[in-house]
Design a protein around this motif. Structure first.
Motif, PDB file in Angstrom:
ATOM      1  N   GLY A   5       0.829  -1.194   0.000  1.00  0.00           N
ATOM      2  CA  GLY A   5       0.000   0.000   0.000  1.00  0.00           C
ATOM      3  C   GLY A   5       0.867   1.249   0.000  1.00  0.00           C
ATOM      4  O   GLY A   5       2.031   1.219   0.423  1.00  0.00           O
ATOM      5  N   ASP A   6       0.307   2.346  -0.475  1.00  0.00           N
ATOM      6  CA  ASP A   6       1.072   3.591  -0.578  1.00  0.00           C
ATOM      7  C   ASP A   6       1.669   4.027   0.761  1.00  0.00           C
ATOM      8  O   ASP A   6       2.826   4.449   0.813  1.00  0.00           O
ATOM      9  CB  ASP A   6       0.209   4.720  -1.145  1.00  0.00           C
ATOM     10  CG  ASP A   6      -0.031   4.594  -2.633  1.00  0.00           C
ATOM     11  OD1 ASP A   6       0.610   3.730  -3.285  1.00  0.00           O
ATOM     12  OD2 ASP A   6      -0.853   5.362  -3.157  1.00  0.00           O
ATOM     13  N   ASP A   7       0.886   3.950   1.840  1.00  0.00           N
ATOM     14  CA  ASP A   7       1.389   4.418   3.130  1.00  0.00           C
ATOM     15  C   ASP A   7       2.572   3.589   3.613  1.00  0.00           C
ATOM     16  O   ASP A   7       3.572   4.135   4.085  1.00  0.00           O
ATOM     17  CB  ASP A   7       0.278   4.412   4.182  1.00  0.00           C
ATOM     18  CG  ASP A   7      -0.781   5.482   3.930  1.00  0.00           C
ATOM     19  OD1 ASP A   7      -0.512   6.432   3.154  1.00  0.00           O
ATOM     20  OD2 ASP A   7      -1.874   5.370   4.516  1.00  0.00           O
ATOM     21  N   ALA A   8       2.475   2.270   3.494  1.00  0.00           N
ATOM     22  CA  ALA A   8       3.569   1.401   3.933  1.00  0.00           C
ATOM     23  C   ALA A   8       4.803   1.603   3.056  1.00  0.00           C
ATOM     24  O   ALA A   8       5.933   1.678   3.560  1.00  0.00           O
ATOM     25  CB  ALA A   8       3.130  -0.060   3.902  1.00  0.00           C
ATOM     26  N   ALA A   9       4.609   1.716   1.755  1.00  0.00           N
ATOM     27  CA  ALA A   9       5.742   1.919   0.841  1.00  0.00           C
ATOM     28  C   ALA A   9       6.386   3.279   1.084  1.00  0.00           C
ATOM     29  O   ALA A   9       7.613   3.402   1.098  1.00  0.00           O
ATOM     30  CB  ALA A   9       5.282   1.788  -0.604  1.00  0.00           C
ATOM     31  N   ARG A  10       5.552   4.300   1.305  1.00  0.00           N
ATOM     32  CA  ARG A  10       6.085   5.650   1.576  1.00  0.00           C
ATOM     33  C   ARG A  10       6.902   5.646   2.868  1.00  0.00           C
ATOM     34  O   ARG A  10       7.980   6.243   2.941  1.00  0.00           O
ATOM     35  CB  ARG A  10       4.943   6.655   1.662  1.00  0.00           C
ATOM     36  CG  ARG A  10       5.399   8.102   1.789  1.00  0.00           C
ATOM     37  CD  ARG A  10       4.234   9.081   1.837  1.00  0.00           C
ATOM     38  NE  ARG A  10       3.246   8.869   0.816  1.00  0.00           N
ATOM     39  CZ  ARG A  10       3.344   9.263  -0.452  1.00  0.00           C
ATOM     40  NH1 ARG A  10       4.427   9.888  -0.849  1.00  0.00           N
ATOM     41  NH2 ARG A  10       2.380   9.035  -1.315  1.00  0.00           N
ATOM     42  N   ALA A  11       6.415   4.958   3.894  1.00  0.00           N
ATOM     43  CA  ALA A  11       7.147   4.885   5.166  1.00  0.00           C
ATOM     44  C   ALA A  11       8.497   4.187   4.978  1.00  0.00           C
ATOM     45  O   ALA A  11       9.504   4.622   5.534  1.00  0.00           O
ATOM     46  CB  ALA A  11       6.303   4.165   6.216  1.00  0.00           C
ATOM     47  N   ALA A  12       8.516   3.124   4.199  1.00  0.00           N
ATOM     48  CA  ALA A  12       9.777   2.421   3.940  1.00  0.00           C
ATOM     49  C   ALA A  12      10.759   3.327   3.207  1.00  0.00           C
ATOM     50  O   ALA A  12      11.952   3.358   3.533  1.00  0.00           O
ATOM     51  CB  ALA A  12       9.513   1.150   3.140  1.00  0.00           C
ATOM     52  N   LEU A  13      10.275   4.073   2.226  1.00  0.00           N
ATOM     53  CA  LEU A  13      11.149   4.992   1.492  1.00  0.00           C
ATOM     54  C   LEU A  13      11.659   6.106   2.392  1.00  0.00           C
ATOM     55  O   LEU A  13      12.824   6.510   2.295  1.00  0.00           O
ATOM     56  CB  LEU A  13      10.406   5.584   0.293  1.00  0.00           C
ATOM     57  CG  LEU A  13      10.123   4.615  -0.845  1.00  0.00           C
ATOM     58  CD1 LEU A  13       9.208   5.267  -1.883  1.00  0.00           C
ATOM     59  CD2 LEU A  13      11.402   4.110  -1.492  1.00  0.00           C
ATOM     60  N   HIS A  14      10.802   6.601   3.275  1.00  0.00           N
ATOM     61  CA  HIS A  14      11.207   7.687   4.173  1.00  0.00           C
ATOM     62  C   HIS A  14      12.334   7.249   5.103  1.00  0.00           C
ATOM     63  O   HIS A  14      13.171   8.074   5.494  1.00  0.00           O
ATOM     64  CB  HIS A  14      10.003   8.193   4.968  1.00  0.00           C
ATOM     65  CG  HIS A  14      10.291   9.468   5.682  1.00  0.00           C
ATOM     66  ND1 HIS A  14      10.709   9.503   6.990  1.00  0.00           N
ATOM     67  CD2 HIS A  14      10.244  10.746   5.255  1.00  0.00           C
ATOM     68  CE1 HIS A  14      10.904  10.754   7.344  1.00  0.00           C
ATOM     69  NE2 HIS A  14      10.640  11.530   6.315  1.00  0.00           N
ATOM     70  N   GLU A  15      12.374   5.963   5.441  1.00  0.00           N
ATOM     71  CA  GLU A  15      13.477   5.440   6.246  1.00  0.00           C
ATOM     72  C   GLU A  15      14.803   5.522   5.489  1.00  0.00           C
ATOM     73  O   GLU A  15      15.864   5.605   6.090  1.00  0.00           O
ATOM     74  CB  GLU A  15      13.217   3.988   6.655  1.00  0.00           C
ATOM     75  CG  GLU A  15      12.135   3.828   7.687  1.00  0.00           C
ATOM     76  CD  GLU A  15      12.525   4.380   9.049  1.00  0.00           C
ATOM     77  OE1 GLU A  15      13.680   4.176   9.468  1.00  0.00           O
ATOM     78  OE2 GLU A  15      11.673   5.015   9.687  1.00  0.00           O
ATOM     79  N   MET A  16      14.728   5.484   4.162  1.00  0.00           N
ATOM     80  CA  MET A  16      15.936   5.535   3.338  1.00  0.00           C
ATOM     81  C   MET A  16      16.351   6.962   3.016  1.00  0.00           C
ATOM     82  O   MET A  16      17.535   7.270   2.974  1.00  0.00           O
ATOM     83  CB  MET A  16      15.711   4.758   2.047  1.00  0.00           C
ATOM     84  CG  MET A  16      15.646   3.270   2.267  1.00  0.00           C
ATOM     85  SD  MET A  16      15.284   2.403   0.748  1.00  0.00           S
ATOM     86  CE  MET A  16      13.545   2.058   0.990  1.00  0.00           C
ATOM     87  N   CYS A  17      15.373   7.810   2.730  1.00  0.00           N
ATOM     88  CA  CYS A  17      15.644   9.201   2.359  1.00  0.00           C
ATOM     89  C   CYS A  17      14.471  10.043   2.820  1.00  0.00           C
ATOM     90  O   CYS A  17      13.322   9.770   2.447  1.00  0.00           O
ATOM     91  CB  CYS A  17      15.834   9.328   0.847  1.00  0.00           C
ATOM     92  SG  CYS A  17      16.164  11.017   0.284  1.00  0.00           S
ATOM     93  N   ALA A  18      14.746  11.072   3.598  1.00  0.00           N
ATOM     94  CA  ALA A  18      13.690  11.900   4.185  1.00  0.00           C
ATOM     95  C   ALA A  18      13.063  12.896   3.214  1.00  0.00           C
ATOM     96  O   ALA A  18      12.095  13.558   3.573  1.00  0.00           O
ATOM     97  CB  ALA A  18      14.246  12.639   5.411  1.00  0.00           C
ATOM     98  N   ALA A  19      13.582  13.000   2.001  1.00  0.00           N
ATOM     99  CA  ALA A  19      13.028  13.946   1.030  1.00  0.00           C
ATOM    100  C   ALA A  19      11.695  13.420   0.497  1.00  0.00           C
ATOM    101  O   ALA A  19      11.642  12.390  -0.169  1.00  0.00           O
ATOM    102  CB  ALA A  19      14.000  14.177  -0.118  1.00  0.00           C
ATOM    103  N   THR A  20      10.628  14.137   0.785  1.00  0.00           N
ATOM    104  CA  THR A  20       9.283  13.746   0.372  1.00  0.00           C
ATOM    105  C   THR A  20       9.175  13.614  -1.141  1.00  0.00           C
ATOM    106  O   THR A  20       8.566  12.663  -1.644  1.00  0.00           O
ATOM    107  CB  THR A  20       8.251  14.764   0.898  1.00  0.00           C
ATOM    108  OG1 THR A  20       8.389  14.869   2.316  1.00  0.00           O
ATOM    109  CG2 THR A  20       6.836  14.357   0.554  1.00  0.00           C
ATOM    110  N   ALA A  21       9.758  14.547  -1.874  1.00  0.00           N
ATOM    111  CA  ALA A  21       9.668  14.521  -3.345  1.00  0.00           C
ATOM    112  C   ALA A  21      10.350  13.279  -3.907  1.00  0.00           C
ATOM    113  O   ALA A  21       9.868  12.688  -4.882  1.00  0.00           O
ATOM    114  CB  ALA A  21      10.286  15.780  -3.946  1.00  0.00           C
ATOM    115  N   TRP A  22      11.449  12.870  -3.310  1.00  0.00           N
ATOM    116  CA  TRP A  22      12.142  11.657  -3.753  1.00  0.00           C
ATOM    117  C   TRP A  22      11.235  10.445  -3.586  1.00  0.00           C
ATOM    118  O   TRP A  22      11.043   9.655  -4.505  1.00  0.00           O
ATOM    119  CB  TRP A  22      13.442  11.485  -2.971  1.00  0.00           C
ATOM    120  CG  TRP A  22      14.225  10.254  -3.297  1.00  0.00           C
ATOM    121  CD1 TRP A  22      15.106  10.091  -4.326  1.00  0.00           C
ATOM    122  CD2 TRP A  22      14.208   9.004  -2.597  1.00  0.00           C
ATOM    123  NE1 TRP A  22      15.641   8.813  -4.295  1.00  0.00           N
ATOM    124  CE2 TRP A  22      15.100   8.134  -3.250  1.00  0.00           C
ATOM    125  CE3 TRP A  22      13.526   8.542  -1.469  1.00  0.00           C
ATOM    126  CZ2 TRP A  22      15.334   6.836  -2.809  1.00  0.00           C
ATOM    127  CZ3 TRP A  22      13.745   7.238  -1.036  1.00  0.00           C
ATOM    128  CH2 TRP A  22      14.641   6.406  -1.710  1.00  0.00           C
TER     129      TRP A  22
END
Length: 186
Positions: A16-33
């Motif tokens: 899901g978008d929320d879970a995937a977004r959270a995983a990405l945020h752990e890697m890079c805090a830039a929202t646009a990325w």
């Protein structure tokens, strides 16, 4: 990286978008990325994910770079209890106290000059390498330093994504639909 599907990439493509977004945020805090990577799902392979990551990093505005850097602790001071920053900054762990003190002074001088943490892909670098890099980069003007920061961020993101796509997902139950915490790091 091969073209085969990996456990983490399969999870990322179907999460899901929320879970995937959270995983990405752990890697890079830039929202646009993170948004750029989410928008291009599903990925046929890790190579394509890396290419999109590189594009997204290159497209970050100054605010986006600032947001990404805010997610990184200073070199020599990994976040307590954070296996990511500890693993990435392993080269500083065995430095003597004099070198650690020098690195703190250099970090502060860098932050005073540029207004953000000294960002370097620390994986595999010794404390002396990082000290020499910050000394050298203190001589840069703001524009040149932003170019280097962007390059270093791209390297960090690739390393973190590489670990992420290879890891086993934690599970499919509620609260466990993301890869295991701390696993997607170099």
């Amino acid at each position: 990286m091969t073209s085969r599907s990996t456990p983490g990439l399969s999870w990322f493509n179907s999460a899901g978008d929320d879970a995937a977004r959270a995983a990405l945020h752990e890697m890079c805090a830039a929202t646009a990325w993170g948004s750029a990577l989410l928008a291009r799902r599903p990925y046929p392979d890790a190579a394509r994910l890396f290419a999109v990551s590189d594009e997204a990093t290159a497209a970050l505005t100054d605010d986006g770079l600032d947001e990404a850097m805010a997610g990184h602790p200073p070199i020599g001071r990994p976040r307590p209890g954070d296996p990511t920053s500890a693993r990435e900054q392993r080269g500083m762990a065995d430095a003597d106290e004099a070198l650690k003190a020098e690195m703190l002074e250099l970090n502060l001088a860098y932050q005073e000059k540029f207004g953000h943490v000294f960002l370097i892909c620390a994986t595999g670098r010794s404390a002396e390498d990082m000290r020499d890099a910050v000394r050298s980069r203190l001589e840069n003007d703001r524009q040149r330093e932003r170019e280097i920061v962007r390059q270093e961020l791209a390297k960090i993101n690739r390393i973190r994504l590489g670990r992420f796509v290879e890891q086993e997902p934690a599970g499919e139950t509620a609260g466990a639909d993301a890869p295991q915490k701390g696993a997607p790091t170099p």
